[in-house]
Design an enzyme around this catalytic site. Structure first.
Site, PDB file in Angstrom:
ATOM      1  N   ASP A 264       8.540  -1.717  -5.212  1.00 39.07           N
ATOM      2  CA  ASP A 264       7.198  -1.487  -5.256  1.00 39.07           C
ATOM      3  C   ASP A 264       6.819  -1.667  -6.616  1.00 39.07           C
ATOM      4  O   ASP A 264       6.023  -0.625  -7.238  1.00 39.07           O
ATOM      5  CB  ASP A 264       6.753  -0.325  -4.672  1.00 39.07           C
ATOM      6  CG  ASP A 264       5.216  -0.397  -4.388  1.00 39.07           C
ATOM      7  OD1 ASP A 264       4.538  -1.280  -4.270  1.00 39.07           O
ATOM      8  OD2 ASP A 264       4.818   0.673  -3.987  1.00 39.07           O
TER       9      ASP A 264
ATOM     10  N   GLY B 235       1.904   8.573  -0.332  1.00 40.51           N
ATOM     11  CA  GLY B 235       1.468  10.018  -0.341  1.00 40.51           C
ATOM     12  C   GLY B 235       0.483  10.546  -1.833  1.00 40.51           C
ATOM     13  O   GLY B 235       0.702   9.279  -2.774  1.00 40.51           O
TER      14      GLY B 235
END
Ligand SMILES: *[C@@H]1O[C@H](CO)[C@@H](O)[C@H](O)[C@H]1NC(C)=O
Ligand SMILES: *[C@@H]1O[C@H](CO)[C@@H](O)[C@H](O)[C@H]1NC(C)=O
Ligand SMILES: *[C@@H]1O[C@H](CO)[C@@H](O)[C@H](O)[C@H]1NC(C)=O
Ligand SMILES: *[C@@H]1O[C@H](CO)[C@@H](O)[C@H](O)[C@H]1NC(C)=O
Ligand SMILES: *[C@@H]1O[C@H](CO)[C@@H](O)[C@H](O)[C@H]1NC(C)=O
Ligand SMILES: *[C@@H]1O[C@H](CO)[C@@H](O)[C@H](O)[C@H]1NC(C)=O
Ligand SMILES: *[C@@H]1O[C@H](CO)[C@@H](O)[C@H](O)[C@H]1NC(C)=O
Ligand SMILES: *[C@@H]1O[C@H](CO)[C@@H](O)[C@H](O)[C@H]1NC(C)=O
Ligand SMILES: *[C@@H]1O[C@H](CO)[C@@H](O)[C@H](O)[C@H]1NC(C)=O
Ligand SMILES: *[C@@H]1O[C@H](CO)[C@@H](O)[C@H](O)[C@H]1NC(C)=O
Ligand SMILES: *[C@@H]1O[C@H](CO)[C@@H](O)[C@H](O)[C@H]1NC(C)=O
Length: 809
Positions: free
Chosen positions: A618, A507
């Site tokens: 990540d 996002g």
């Protein structure tokens, strides 16, 4: 001529004086007070290594003097212990702080009046001595090295490393810390931190020795659950001891250059602070309770706690601060007093006007009401009026009245739990003429019909104003420390999502400013198909994870299909912008090392210290943010759980992430926290070189930097890897450590990679790191990452070193 000579001689006298007084100062610099000696005026004693000073001090602008201990090496005078907390002296020049004839430490003022005494067991030995130790502990020893008394057993508001906080089961004496009254007065204030009086293995914060407003949670063998991030074991070692004699907690600092203290402040908050050299400021590790209004009686009697107000506390209408001076220090617990005392139905006064009630909407009702069984709101009001000590009533699902001081009033907002309307009793004369109350309306009804119209107008006005204000204020719901925003709040906060900070696989992120003018980063999640309830659960788990090296989640919003997360804003931007953008200033090695250590600590916390191990999945420079002091914070943790099953798909198709992915992601082996270790290792190469791992040199070929670098590391040629912009300015030991760790972290078998906890220890120099073997897969990694899957695992490459060796010695 004459004048010149006089000038010269006075100058030399002056110089002589200066020299002499410096000399005196020097001679006085001892670490002890022996019998026969005393401290007065500006004399001090200094601990052996020069960590702490004991002497007279005046806090702030106070005119009073106290004997205290403070840090010598810190420019901001930070007092950790005070002898005569409640008995100040006004003139130090002939005061005496000394060992008395019976071997106690005493403080006498100039009229030789005893103001403070250690009250220790008398010692007749005339070689009794008081020594200030480098831990900040002041000890009295009699001739031999027996310690008769120590300041660590009588703490004031601070707990130092090595100091025990607990209870002596034999004497029943508690070692507890008590807040200062205010920053200029060390006398005991109302707030204290101590072992639970109910003998459970936890700490509590207490108001006035009785009201518990915070508990640490019961010791679970490793930490106190409610203080997340209290301490990282890599830095601080906490010991909990419960034996026949004592029960206590003690913390020690593993790195002795690290300056750290736990303090309870005048507004009832307890915090662990460390001194940050780079900013020359105290920084908090943690502060509790997180919700300030939870501090019992924070705003005192008749004070209202309002998180939206810039001052936190204000007085109820008709009241004023009992002590303006204290309120100016932002210490509010002295509370508020009535401007006009109650009439208490004294009809002989003011033409028969008695007291009236002010309606206060959206209040958290105070604790411990008296419940009356009356039929209506009018009867409830009447009952309160009839009781001279009654200060307020509320009619919610019955009649409650409150007598005595009202404490813990809190202004709530739409959607908060426990909202109620409180009717506060005031003298009628305190009501402004045009304002109105229910009672006023009733009184006027028979006489002035027109008045009703006026009042109705006023009422409508008030309703309109309050509606408007309600709309203007953000509808917040405080869940622990987590703020629940509405979507329109966030539209306002981010100026309709106008300032985009970045976008990732999950996002886009926008900058926003909250009403208290603190800056936030608002992340609009994409591809989230989670139900609202599950989302909330995940989000509150994430909010509980707090650590100096993790970006803090401040709030969330969930409306329809929109899911947004609100994080603290990091003004330093992301690590990749510092490393790879040409226009940014070059991070020097020291800073890089601090950043590396910070990231490692943050990840170690995620992996090892949280109740549930969290794998970040990540890790890459884009997800490392820097605050204004360049302290590194890991961002975007917990996404894997939020995104759910689609996570790995999103991840492996995400541009910019691929170079950091551990082989397990592609080979289908189980994902463990070691995938973060792998990504961390990959990132280390970029931190060392200041370049992306996938480089395209002029000749157009693609090289994968780590495979080249790993060979150099094994050859011991670290400096050839270092960012050229640094011109070789790096600590060789640190560089070697980082290089070797990087190489160990990117080993193919996850079992060969260290844990983040071990990485932290290696970086801190606690563990030695051995020479790493060359990672296998790296040999195969060239520009085309799509081949990784096909070529793993490979056995073609022959190890130069034994693979079974471990990464530390
Ligand atoms: C006390 O201080 C004096 C002067 O610095 C020093 O010579 C002496 O050794 C100290 N005594 C003790 C017991 O530390
Ligand atoms: C200590 O006090 C003396 C006498 O009051 C004064 O002359 C001297 O300057 C002071 N020294 C320091 C370092 O403040
Ligand atoms: C403190 O006491 C000394 C001696 O007793 C005196 O000379 C000095 O004026 C006093 N200082 C103040 C501020 O009262
Ligand atoms: C010493 O302390 C006593 C008791 O507090 C006080 O009455 C006296 O005035 C003080 N003397 C001086 C010189 O401050
Ligand atoms: C020191 O004090 C301890 C405890 O009060 C006592 O047992 C010991 O005899 C004392 N030693 C000396 C040399 O006074
Ligand atoms: C005081 O302590 C010293 C050192 O331990 C010892 O030699 C001496 O005898 C003691 N004196 C008294 C009066 O106890
Ligand atoms: C604080 O505690 C003391 C002793 O327990 C009690 O007498 C006093 O009333 C309390 N103060 C307030 C403001 O409740
Ligand atoms: C922590 O403290 C305990 C008790 O003092 C000690 O046994 C342990 O070795 C310490 N741990 C570290 C890592 O220093
Ligand atoms: C902070 O600075 C002081 C003095 O410059 C130094 O002794 C200390 O080691 C530094 N501490 C850290 C943690 O870097
Ligand atoms: C009522 O007011 C009068 C005059 O001020 C006073 O003397 C009397 O004590 C008051 N009565 C009560 C119950 O407060
Ligand atoms: C009064 O009522 C409240 C809520 O209805 C309840 O929580 C509380 O226990 C009651 N207090 C007493 C003393 O009965």
């Amino acid at each position: 001529m004459d004048a010149e000579i006089r000038l010269c001689s006075s100058l030399s006298i002056f110089l002589f004086f200066l020299f002499f007084s410096l000399n005196i100062q020097h001679c006085v610099a001892t670490d002890n007070i022996s019998s026969g000696q005393s401290l007065s005026g500006n004399q001090t004693i200094v601990s052996k290594e020069g960590n702490f000073v004991l002497g007279f001090f005046t806090p702030g602008n106070s005119r009073n003097y106290y004997v205290g201990i403070w840090y010598k090496k810190i420019p901001v005078q930070t007092v950790i212990w005070v002898a005569n907390r409640a008995t100040p002296i006004t003139n130090t020049s002939s005061a005496e702080f000394k060992i008395s004839e019976d071997g106690k430490l005493v403080l006498l003022n100039s009229s030789k009046i005893l103001l403070w005494s250690s009250n220790s067991t008398p010692s007749t030995n005339d070689s009794t001595i008081a020594v200030l130790l480098d831990t900040g502990n002041l000890v009295i020893r009699n001739g031999s090295s027996t310690t008769i008394w120590q300041s660590f057993d009588h703490p004031t508001d601070s707990v130092m490393p090595g100091e025990l906080l607990g209870v002596n089961k034999i004497t029943g004496e508690y070692q507890s810390v008590t807040s200062w009254k205010n920053p200029e007065n060390p006398a005991p204030g109302p707030f204290a931190l101590r072992m639970d009086p109910d003998e459970s293995n936890q700490f509590v914060l207490l108001w006035n020795g009785s009201e518990i407003y915070w508990t640490s949670g019961i010791w679970n063998g490793q930490y106190f659950p409610v203080s997340p991030g209290t301490v990282e074991s890599s830095l601080v070692n906490i010991t909990f001891v419960d034996n026949k004699q004592r029960k206590y907690v003690m913390y020690t600092i593993l790195d002795s250059s690290f300056i750290c203290r736990i303090t309870i402040d005048s507004s009832g908050l307890v915090g662990q602070w460390y001194w940050l050299n780079s900013t020359q400021k105290w920084q908090p590790f943690f502060i509790e309770p997180l919700a300030r209004c939870d501090v019992y009686s924070l705003c005192g009697a008749f004070g209202i706690c309002d998180l939206k107000s810039s001052n936190t506390c204000r007085c109820s209408y008709g009241f004023e601060p009992a002590s303006l001076k204290e309120w100016e220090f932002n210490v509010w617990n002295s509370g508020c007093v009535r401007k006009t005392s109650l009439r208490c139905r004294n009809k002989s006064l003011a033409g028969g006007e008695g007291d009236r009630f002010l309606e206060m909407a959206n209040m958290r009702l105070p604790d411990n009401p008296q419940n009356l069984t009356v039929g209506s709101a009018e009867d409830c009001e009447e009952a309160c009026l009839n009781d001279c000590s009654c200060n307020a009533y509320a009619y919610v699902s019955g009649c409650s009245i409150w007598t005595g001081d009202l404490r813990n009033l809190q202004q709530l907002y739409d959607g908060d739990r426990g909202v109620g309307t409180l009717h506060l009793r005031l003298a009628a004369s305190d009501f402004p003429a045009s304002s109105s109350s229910h009672k006023l309306v009733k009184d006027l009804t028979p006489s002035v019909i027109g008045g009703i119209l006026v009042i109705l107008c006023v009422l409508f006005g008030l309703i309109w104003v309050s509606q408007r204000r309600k709309r203007a204020r953000m509808a917040k719901q405080v869940e622990g420390s987590l703020i629940h925003f509405t979507y329109s709040d966030l539209q306002r906060v981010t100026k309709n999502f106008s300032e985009k900070l970045g976008g990732g696989g999950f996002g886009s992120v926008f900058k926003g400013t909250l009403i208290d003018s603190s800056e936030v980063a608002v992340k609009k999640l994409e591809g989230l198909r989670q139900g609202e309830k599950q989302f909330r659960t995940e989000v509150s788990t994430l909010a509980a994870i707090q650590h100096v090296n993790l970006v803090r989640l401040r709030g969330f919003c969930s409306k329809g299909s929109e899911r947004l997360l609100v994080y603290e804003y990091m003004s330093g931007g992301s690590l990749d912008s510092h490393l790879f953008q040409n226009n940014s200033t070059v991070l020097d090695w020291k800073m890089r090392y601090q950043i590396i250590l910070g990231i490692a600590r943050g990840l170690a916390y995620l992996h090892e210290k949280c109740r549930e191990c969290i794998i970040h999945c990540d890790i890459k420079p884009d997800n490392i943010l820097l605050d204004k002091d360049f302290c590194a914070k890991v961002a975007d943790f917990g996404m894997a759980k939020l995104i759910g099953r689609d996570f790995s798909r999103v991840l492996t198709t995400m541009r910019g992430t691929i170079g950091y992915l551990a082989p397990e992601w592609i080979s289908g082996l189980p994902i463990t926290s070691k995938v973060d270790v792998y990504s961390f290792g990959m990132m280390l190469f970029e931190l060392i070189s200041g370049n992306r791992n996938t480089m395209q040199p002029e000749d157009g070929s693609k090289i994968f930097y780590p495979s080249w670098a790993a060979k150099r590391i094994i050859e011991g040629d670290m400096f050839s890897l270092l960012d050229r912009r640094l011109n070789g300015a790096a600590d060789i030991e640190e560089l070697t450590r980082v290089c070797r760790v990087a190489c160990w972290c990117i080993q193919d078998p996850e079992g060969h990679r260290p844990t983040m906890g071990q990485v932290v220890q290696i970086l801190e120099g606690v563990l030695e790191v051995s020479m790493p073997p060359l990672p296998k897969a790296l040999q195969l990694l060239t520009g085309d990452h799509s081949q990784i899957g096909n070529q793993l695992p490979s056995t073609e490459y022959k190890d130069p070193l034994d693979q079974s060796q471990d990464f530390y010695q």
